[in-house]
Design a protein around this motif. Structure first.
Motif, PDB file in Angstrom:
ATOM      1  N   TRP A 185       0.833  -1.200   0.000  1.00  0.00           N
ATOM      2  CA  TRP A 185       0.000   0.000   0.000  1.00  0.00           C
ATOM      3  C   TRP A 185       0.876   1.263   0.000  1.00  0.00           C
ATOM      4  O   TRP A 185       0.664   2.180  -0.785  1.00  0.00           O
ATOM      5  N   ASP A 186       1.851   1.292   0.891  1.00  0.00           N
ATOM      6  CA  ASP A 186       2.715   2.471   1.002  1.00  0.00           C
ATOM      7  C   ASP A 186       3.485   2.728  -0.292  1.00  0.00           C
ATOM      8  O   ASP A 186       3.688   3.886  -0.694  1.00  0.00           O
ATOM      9  N   TRP A 223      -6.913   4.043   3.288  1.00  0.00           N
ATOM     10  CA  TRP A 223      -6.509   2.806   3.971  1.00  0.00           C
ATOM     11  C   TRP A 223      -7.541   2.414   5.012  1.00  0.00           C
ATOM     12  O   TRP A 223      -7.970   1.244   5.069  1.00  0.00           O
ATOM     13  N   VAL A 228      -7.533   7.568  -3.939  1.00  0.00           N
ATOM     14  CA  VAL A 228      -6.416   8.482  -3.689  1.00  0.00           C
ATOM     15  C   VAL A 228      -5.943   9.098  -5.008  1.00  0.00           C
ATOM     16  O   VAL A 228      -5.692  10.309  -5.091  1.00  0.00           O
ATOM     17  N   VAL A 252      -6.959   2.584  -3.572  1.00  0.00           N
ATOM     18  CA  VAL A 252      -5.851   3.235  -4.290  1.00  0.00           C
ATOM     19  C   VAL A 252      -6.410   4.197  -5.330  1.00  0.00           C
ATOM     20  O   VAL A 252      -5.938   5.328  -5.479  1.00  0.00           O
ATOM     21  N   ASP A 291       1.513   9.825  -4.898  1.00  0.00           N
ATOM     22  CA  ASP A 291       1.871  11.137  -4.359  1.00  0.00           C
ATOM     23  C   ASP A 291       3.003  11.788  -5.149  1.00  0.00           C
ATOM     24  O   ASP A 291       3.083  13.023  -5.231  1.00  0.00           O
ATOM     25  N   THR A 298      -7.356  11.073   1.175  1.00  0.00           N
ATOM     26  CA  THR A 298      -5.924  10.959   1.443  1.00  0.00           C
ATOM     27  C   THR A 298      -5.568   9.482   1.556  1.00  0.00           C
ATOM     28  O   THR A 298      -6.448   8.616   1.680  1.00  0.00           O
ATOM     29  N   GLY A 299      -4.262   9.188   1.557  1.00  0.00           N
ATOM     30  CA  GLY A 299      -3.835   7.809   1.690  1.00  0.00           C
ATOM     31  C   GLY A 299      -4.309   7.183   2.982  1.00  0.00           C
ATOM     32  O   GLY A 299      -4.781   6.029   3.003  1.00  0.00           O
ATOM     33  N   MET A 334       1.122   4.335  -2.672  1.00  0.00           N
ATOM     34  CA  MET A 334       0.877   5.721  -2.296  1.00  0.00           C
ATOM     35  C   MET A 334       2.066   6.611  -2.661  1.00  0.00           C
ATOM     36  O   MET A 334       1.902   7.763  -3.077  1.00  0.00           O
TER      37      MET A 334
END
Length: 383
Positions: free
Chosen positions: A194-195, A371, A360, A357, A202, A366-367, A198
């Motif tokens: 996930w990160d 989530w 976003v 996802v 971003d 936002t992330g 993101m």
């Protein structure tokens, strides 16, 4: 015989089989991905269905949970086939109670397809070994993407969702653990994937194009993105959708090397009146000889590891992809993979995270907000 699926059978193989068996005719009904599985579920509930059903690996946790809806293929001798397939591809076709309900088709080994012309314009290396060295891991891939975007002011990857899916599929456990317990909210592999997605979103790396959308397909031809996490079977799509880019695309190793996306199982519903004939066709179709032919025709990587030392596969190169050693790269991507446990709600949980996802990318959340909603939605859907 009747066949239902989301992808048609290789017609060259069907014609070959029908010629060998003049009394057999195979009729296909093809539907969109999710609709194909929903239609099969509806038919099975009414004790109906085709002679052969194609079920994607994403859905196997749900379908194998009701083994009585299918023939136990051990009655035809399927237990003898197990050693012929990659273990982690065979296992999802076996119910928890031991019934063999599905025979694996291809395996969706992973690599990164990239545009050498765009890399050159951005001042990046174009040689596939040098490119692979840029991204031994996903952080290296994202760093390369930032460099590309800074130089070109254009998206680097087709979608943040593609990174989430590719990275999460590398884990030994995904949404369920080996005991069948849900772990998506606490699994560090899911949070890491996930990160990474993101970070791509971003950083402006993503083109935010839905897979199979007209824009995604057009992007292959018009440079809408420079890289694409690509299962082996997707190479055929690139060649068909972007024929004028021959020699501009190349293939490099996936960050982290191993990975899988896709593959399916052929199953025989209990209502089939041609079960033996269906099994005979399935086992012929998925034998190494036919899998190798299908790879040559459609880039579908075989799931039978005896071919992984066959020069016809190991030495296979693609002129379209600048003579890339396609066989070698994709074999390496699945040889060290273990697979992850599947559960009855694996597909619907995946949809919650992929949709998050997307929210976003579209600036809706936002992330952190996305989530939290993904976890909440997945928990509700999996109850």
């Amino acid at each position: 015989m009747t066949y239902w699926g989301f992808a048609d059978l290789p017609q060259e193989r069907v014609a070959e089989y029908e010629e060998l068996h003049p009394n057999v005719t195979i009729q296909s009904k093809i539907s969109d991905y999710d609709a194909a599985h929903q239609g099969l579920l509806t038919a099975l509930a009414a004790q109906q269905g085709p002679d052969i059903a194609q079920v994607a690996v994403d859905f196997m946790g749900e379908f194998r949970a009701t083994p009585a809806a299918f023939h136990d293929l051990r009655e035809f001798g399927a237990a003898d086939l197990q050693e012929s397939f990659l273990e982690w591809r065979w296992n999802p076709g076996v119910a928890d109670t031991g019934e063999v309900v599905g025979i694996p088709t291809d395996v969706g080994g992973m690599a990164i397809a990239y545009r050498t012309d765009l890399f050159e314009e951005a001042g990046l290396p174009t040689d596939r070994d040098e490119v692979a060295a840029l991204w031994p891991d996903w952080e290296g891939y994202l760093a390369t993407g930032r460099e590309y975007v800074a130089a070109m002011d254009r998206p680097f990857v087709n979608a943040g969702k593609a990174i989430y899916r590719a990275a999460s599929n590398q884990a030994d456990e995904k949404y369920y653990d080996a005991d069948g317990e849900l772990i998506f909210d606490s699994n560090p592999a899911i949070r890491e994937a996930w990160d990474l997605s993101m970070e791509a979103v971003d950083g402006g790396l993503s083109a935010d194009l839905a897979t199979w959308s007209p824009e995604w397909l057009a992007g292959m031809a018009n440079g809408g993105y420079a890289t694409l996490p690509a299962p082996a079977w997707m190479l055929n799509t690139i060649q068909e959708q972007a024929p004028d880019t021959a020699g501009n695309w190349d293939i490099a190793t996936l960050p982290g090397t191993v990975g899988n996306d896709g593959g399916s199982y052929l199953m025989i519903p209990a209502a089939s009146e041609n079960a033996q004939a269906a099994y005979d066709f399935i086992t012929w179709m998925q034998a190494p000889e036919q899998q190798l032919k299908t790879f040559n025709d459609d880039s579908a990587l075989p799931s039978t590891p005896e071919l992984f030392t066959d020069e016809a596969l190991t030495g296979y190169t693609s002129e379209f992809f600048r003579d890339a050693p396609v066989g070698e790269i994709y074999i390496r991507s699945v040889e060290g993979l273990h697979g992850y446990p599947l559960g009855p709600d694996s597909r619907i949980i995946e949809q919650q995270f992929e949709s998050a996802v997307g929210r976003v990318e579209q600036g809706v959340q936002t992330g952190d907000e996305a989530w939290e909603q993904a976890v909440t939605d997945a928990q509700r859907e999996a109850e």
